[in-house]
Enzyme design. Sequence first.
Site, PDB file in Angstrom:
ATOM      1  N   GLU A 236     -16.130  -3.531   0.846  1.00 34.39           N
ATOM      2  CA  GLU A 236     -15.833  -3.500   2.278  1.00 34.39           C
ATOM      3  C   GLU A 236     -14.527  -2.767   2.567  1.00 34.39           C
ATOM      4  OE1 GLU A 236     -17.784  -4.080   4.614  1.00 34.39           O
ATOM      5  OE2 GLU A 236     -19.384  -5.131   3.575  1.00 34.39           O
TER       6      GLU A 236
ATOM      7  N   TYR B 239     -13.008  -8.086  10.577  1.00 30.30           N
ATOM      8  CA  TYR B 239     -14.268  -7.550  10.054  1.00 30.30           C
ATOM      9  C   TYR B 239     -14.433  -7.868   8.576  1.00 30.30           C
ATOM     10  CZ  TYR B 239     -17.614  -4.488   7.922  1.00 30.30           C
ATOM     11  OH  TYR B 239     -18.665  -4.035   7.158  1.00 30.30           O
TER      12      TYR B 239
ATOM     13  N   ASP C 227     -18.061  -4.124  13.177  1.00 30.52           N
ATOM     14  CA  ASP C 227     -17.510  -2.783  12.978  1.00 30.52           C
ATOM     15  C   ASP C 227     -18.134  -1.844  14.019  1.00 30.52           C
ATOM     16  OD1 ASP C 227     -20.087  -2.360  12.095  1.00 30.52           O
ATOM     17  OD2 ASP C 227     -19.521  -1.592  10.112  1.00 30.52           O
TER      18      ASP C 227
END
Length: 362
Positions: free
Chosen positions: A44, A127, A145
């Site tokens: 991520e 996020y 996102d």
Amino acid sequence: MQHEKLNEFNISQFQQDLINWFKENQRTLPWRENKDPYRVWVSEIMLQQTRVDTVIPYYLNFMREFPTLEDLAYAEEDRILKAWEGLGYYSRVRNLQTAVREVVEEYNAAVPDTLKEISALKGVGPYTAGAILSIAYAKPEPAVDGNVMRVLSRVLEIDEDIAKAKTRKTFEAIIYDLISKEDPSSFNQGLMELGALICTPTSPGCLLCPVREHCMAYNKGIQDTLPVKSKKKKAKRKLMAAFVVKDEDGKVLIEKRPDKGLLAGLWQFPNVEVESHSFNKEEMAEALSLAIGKPISIRDRIQKVEHVFSHIVWDIDVYTAVIPIKEWEKEGQRFVDQYQIEDFAFPVSHQKIIKHYFSEAF
């Protein structure tokens, strides 16, 4: 309080349609091989501002280099920067290492599974926290996102500006009501995948969309007008001159950038900002000689490099230069040959200089 757009929205059917599509159509990606929270975390962080196809080889190499939290926590900074070289946004990997070290030392090498604890780690924003908690720990937390905001702007016909921070808060609140409590991992990844593959920024593939029947924008034929996104300011152009400085043995001078600021800690060729590219070589050589501490002679212009950051454009003219010296001892600077230079992490703009210079010189 539930968002008004959800009042007559069939949440359970939307969840089912999205999750079924994701399970049948998801891409085979290396970070999806398992749900280890460290692997999810690394992926991520890499995927921020970076395309999936670009990330895959970096991710595979990074996990070979640092397969465990402990391996990354105590690795030398030069080593992690080299593994990240070319991905850009280098503060990401520095913050990642700092946070991983805290997990090793404060959480007994177990990535926290609560929003409060994981959000306190350096570099872990809303996020990333939501992605790790939902994918690795099956917690129903939103992971919002750009892809997700685009999808939901269309599905729910929301015309708020997605470039504004408050809009993200709106979508986070919506997803708390919308997310599947039984399979939050597939739900969040499904939204991300839908945005990446079908509900794209331009020319969305509505005929292939598994949630088309739920999409308010599609039903009104206005999917191409959403999301609303204000334009960024135009990037400022910065004129620069960089110098491939050779010593008497043909080695070239490199220097380390400061530990703070843009591209901190990376290596580069000596360079200066200039008012125009038609500067006086003798004056520039004198200024360089003062900065480096040894007399330098500037020779030929060999290359032009342009590199675009999110907020600035580097417009670099590259010159060769010579310095009459063999031995060199100055902190943060060193002379290297074409083989040694591979051991150092450079920003992309200076990687272009390396590639051009050494292919021409040898």
